[in-house]
Design a protein around this motif. Structure first.
Motif, PDB file in Angstrom:
ATOM      1  N   ARG A  42     -44.711  -3.276 133.745  1.00  0.00           N
ATOM      2  CA  ARG A  42     -45.145  -4.439 134.527  1.00  0.00           C
ATOM      3  C   ARG A  42     -46.435  -5.021 133.956  1.00  0.00           C
ATOM      4  NH1 ARG A  42     -44.030  -1.020 138.898  1.00  0.00           N
ATOM      5  NH2 ARG A  42     -46.229  -0.906 139.526  1.00  0.00           N
ATOM      6  N   SER A  43     -47.378  -4.146 133.631  1.00  0.00           N
ATOM      7  CA  SER A  43     -48.661  -4.595 133.081  1.00  0.00           C
ATOM      8  C   SER A  43     -48.489  -5.274 131.721  1.00  0.00           C
ATOM      9  CB  SER A  43     -49.606  -3.403 132.957  1.00  0.00           C
ATOM     10  OG  SER A  43     -50.810  -3.766 132.321  1.00  0.00           O
ATOM     11  N   LEU A  44     -47.676  -4.665 130.862  1.00  0.00           N
ATOM     12  CA  LEU A  44     -47.467  -5.219 129.515  1.00  0.00           C
ATOM     13  C   LEU A  44     -46.775  -6.575 129.580  1.00  0.00           C
ATOM     14  CD1 LEU A  44     -46.318  -1.980 127.647  1.00  0.00           C
ATOM     15  CD2 LEU A  44     -48.427  -3.257 127.205  1.00  0.00           C
ATOM     16  N   THR A  72     -46.686  -8.646 132.084  1.00  0.00           N
ATOM     17  CA  THR A  72     -47.615  -9.607 132.692  1.00  0.00           C
ATOM     18  C   THR A  72     -48.593 -10.146 131.647  1.00  0.00           C
ATOM     19  OG1 THR A  72     -47.456  -8.544 134.859  1.00  0.00           O
ATOM     20  CG2 THR A  72     -49.388  -9.915 134.464  1.00  0.00           C
ATOM     21  N   GLN A  73     -49.140  -9.250 130.830  1.00  0.00           N
ATOM     22  CA  GLN A  73     -50.081  -9.669 129.784  1.00  0.00           C
ATOM     23  C   GLN A  73     -49.403 -10.590 128.763  1.00  0.00           C
ATOM     24  OE1 GLN A  73     -52.076  -6.280 127.980  1.00  0.00           O
ATOM     25  NE2 GLN A  73     -52.274  -5.269 129.968  1.00  0.00           N
ATOM     26  N   ILE A  74     -48.197 -10.213 128.347  1.00  0.00           N
ATOM     27  CA  ILE A  74     -47.466 -11.012 127.355  1.00  0.00           C
ATOM     28  C   ILE A  74     -47.190 -12.410 127.894  1.00  0.00           C
ATOM     29  CG2 ILE A  74     -45.206 -11.248 126.211  1.00  0.00           C
ATOM     30  CD1 ILE A  74     -45.237  -8.131 125.956  1.00  0.00           C
ATOM     31  N   ASN A  87     -48.741 -14.021 130.485  1.00  0.00           N
ATOM     32  CA  ASN A  87     -49.966 -14.784 130.769  1.00  0.00           C
ATOM     33  C   ASN A  87     -50.711 -15.217 129.520  1.00  0.00           C
ATOM     34  OD1 ASN A  87     -49.590 -14.731 133.532  1.00  0.00           O
ATOM     35  ND2 ASN A  87     -50.842 -12.910 133.862  1.00  0.00           N
ATOM     36  N   ALA A  88     -50.370 -14.625 128.378  1.00  0.00           N
ATOM     37  CA  ALA A  88     -50.996 -15.037 127.119  1.00  0.00           C
ATOM     38  C   ALA A  88     -50.428 -16.349 126.602  1.00  0.00           C
ATOM     39  CB  ALA A  88     -50.827 -13.941 126.066  1.00  0.00           C
ATOM     40  N   CYS A 108     -47.221 -15.300 134.916  1.00  0.00           N
ATOM     41  CA  CYS A 108     -46.594 -14.280 135.742  1.00  0.00           C
ATOM     42  C   CYS A 108     -47.176 -14.394 137.147  1.00  0.00           C
ATOM     43  CB  CYS A 108     -46.847 -12.886 135.159  1.00  0.00           C
ATOM     44  SG  CYS A 108     -46.053 -11.577 136.105  1.00  0.00           S
ATOM     45  N   SER A 166     -45.270   0.774 124.778  1.00  0.00           N
ATOM     46  CA  SER A 166     -46.377  -0.177 124.660  1.00  0.00           C
ATOM     47  C   SER A 166     -46.315  -0.949 123.344  1.00  0.00           C
ATOM     48  CB  SER A 166     -47.712   0.558 124.782  1.00  0.00           C
ATOM     49  OG  SER A 166     -48.785  -0.357 124.673  1.00  0.00           O
ATOM     50  N   ASN A 185     -44.944  -4.951 122.738  1.00  0.00           N
ATOM     51  CA  ASN A 185     -45.854  -5.898 122.088  1.00  0.00           C
ATOM     52  C   ASN A 185     -45.246  -6.479 120.813  1.00  0.00           C
ATOM     53  OD1 ASN A 185     -48.171  -6.126 123.785  1.00  0.00           O
ATOM     54  ND2 ASN A 185     -48.714  -4.024 123.264  1.00  0.00           N
ATOM     55  N   ALA A 189     -42.959  -9.234 121.785  1.00  0.00           N
ATOM     56  CA  ALA A 189     -43.575 -10.276 122.624  1.00  0.00           C
ATOM     57  C   ALA A 189     -43.035 -11.664 122.318  1.00  0.00           C
ATOM     58  CB  ALA A 189     -45.095 -10.242 122.473  1.00  0.00           C
TER      59      ALA A 189
END
Length: 369
Positions: free
Chosen positions: A17-19, A21-23, A25-26, A32, A114, A118, A121
């Protein structure tokens, strides 16, 4: 300012979920808006946030991803990208999800999640952009096994009840070449299940990663009267068979004496894809000429469009899926713009039109170019 694509991530893994979300929102064109740990939380989040796209894990507590997808596509159809593990079992589940109406999928690695996500992505955000503009349809009922029961190839010693269509002798020379991407797994199935056991050889490039095409071919083989398998290098291409480009490898056609053979190779990506429709169609133009029938199905981008025009110039007869029945009208649109299409047809009419042409008989009203 252009509205950003809103995405809700549904995954039981806090890391994933964190990864994701970061991808998301970048990216300047997406956000997200929520991340849910299971489908029941996601259900409330979707009602509140009304996202443009959902990414959905398959294995989750309280309700698995397939059950949630089935309910979602019946009650509130929306673009969904499945996130599944890169395993044979993961592939089988993914194809069931695509059958239910998921737009696309991301295959996450079992280890090194992780770094793996990435690395993916760029692919993930491209799929989200495609999904945001995809045509989704309400799931009327769970996919039925009736079609499989009535259309599969006949086991040895059994008597087939499925109608057989005698192909002319040209079937040993004619070959059907199919290209597809997003939405293509179901579109290809729709075409192949209508093919009789003695249809001409069929070669297929569907954009797909390694690890998924074996299950894809096996699934089609269980549903169709023709035999379907992954293509193998040097394999003779025979009537009554369909050959799928292996994930991560190009497939092209060549001649060996009087026979057509498959060439499977690990060369550079073409149009950012491997396998690439461009590679298959260009070989068809060069090797098959007027013995080819080309089919361009749903997909994003322009892969294969120019090569399909080369097929037409070499004497091929080409069919392109129409916009109304495409999940994504990208590759078909570009093929039309390239002047590669002879006929633009709804998906349900493509196989009958091909068979009709092989019999040299009229097949109803069509949009001819």
């Amino acid at each position: 300012m252009t509205k950003r694509i809103s995405v809700v991530v549904v995954d039981d893994s806090a890391l994933v979920r964190s990864l994701l979300t970061q991808i998301i929102n970048a990216q300047p064109d997406m956000v997200c808006t929520g991340a849910a740990s299971d489908p029941l939380v996601a259900r409330e989040m979707i009602r509140e946030l009304n996202p443009d796209v959902i990414t959905l894990d398959v294995e989750m507590p309280r309700m698995d991803g397939l059950e949630f997808l089935s309910r979602l596509m019946r009650l509130r159809p929306m673009p969904v990208i499945m996130v599944s593990t890169l395993t044979e079992q993961g592939a089988d589940v993914t194809f069931r999800a695509l059958e239910m109406g998921a737009v696309d999928y991301v295959a996450k690695p079992r280890i090194g999640v992780s770094s793996g996500l990435n690395e993916l992505a760029g692919d993930i955000v491209d799929k989200i952009r495609v999904a945001a503009c995809a045509q989704v349809r309400r799931l009327v009922a769970a996919p039925s096994a009736v079609a499989a029961a009535s259309n599969h190839h006949t086991p040895p010693g059994a008597t087939s009840t499925a109608p057989q269509t005698a192909m002319p002798r040209l079937s040993t020379e004619k070959m059907i070449c199919i290209g597809a991407s997003t939405g293509g797994t179901e579109a290809i199935r729709e075409v192949l299940i209508k093919m009789p056991a003695d249809a001409p050889a069929i070669v297929i490039t569907q954009h797909m990663p390694p690890g998924f095409t074996t299950s894809f071919a096996a699934r089609l083989d269980s549903l169709c009267r023709i035999r379907v398998s992954e293509a193998q290098n040097g394999q003779r291409l025979l009537p009554g068979h369909a050959y799928v480009a292996p994930g991560g490898l190009h497939l092209r056609i060549d001649r060996s004496g009087s026979n057509y053979v498959a060439v499977v190779e690990d060369s550079e990506p073409v149009n950012r894809h491997r396998p690439s429709v461009e590679v298959l169609f260009r070989s068809a133009a060069r090797v098959l000429g007027p013995n080819a029938l080309g089919i361009m199905l749903t997909g994003m981008g322009a892969d294969g469009a120019q090569a399909m025009r080369e097929m037409k110039d070499a004497g091929s007869y080409n069919y392109v899926q129409d916009e109304a029945t495409c999940v994504v009208f990208g590759m078909p649109k570009m093929a039309i713009q390239a002047g590669a299409a002879h006929e633009i047809l709804p998906l349900s009419q493509i196989a009958p039109a091909v068979l009709s042409r092989l019999h040299n008989t009229p097949s109803g009203v069509r949009h001819r170019i």
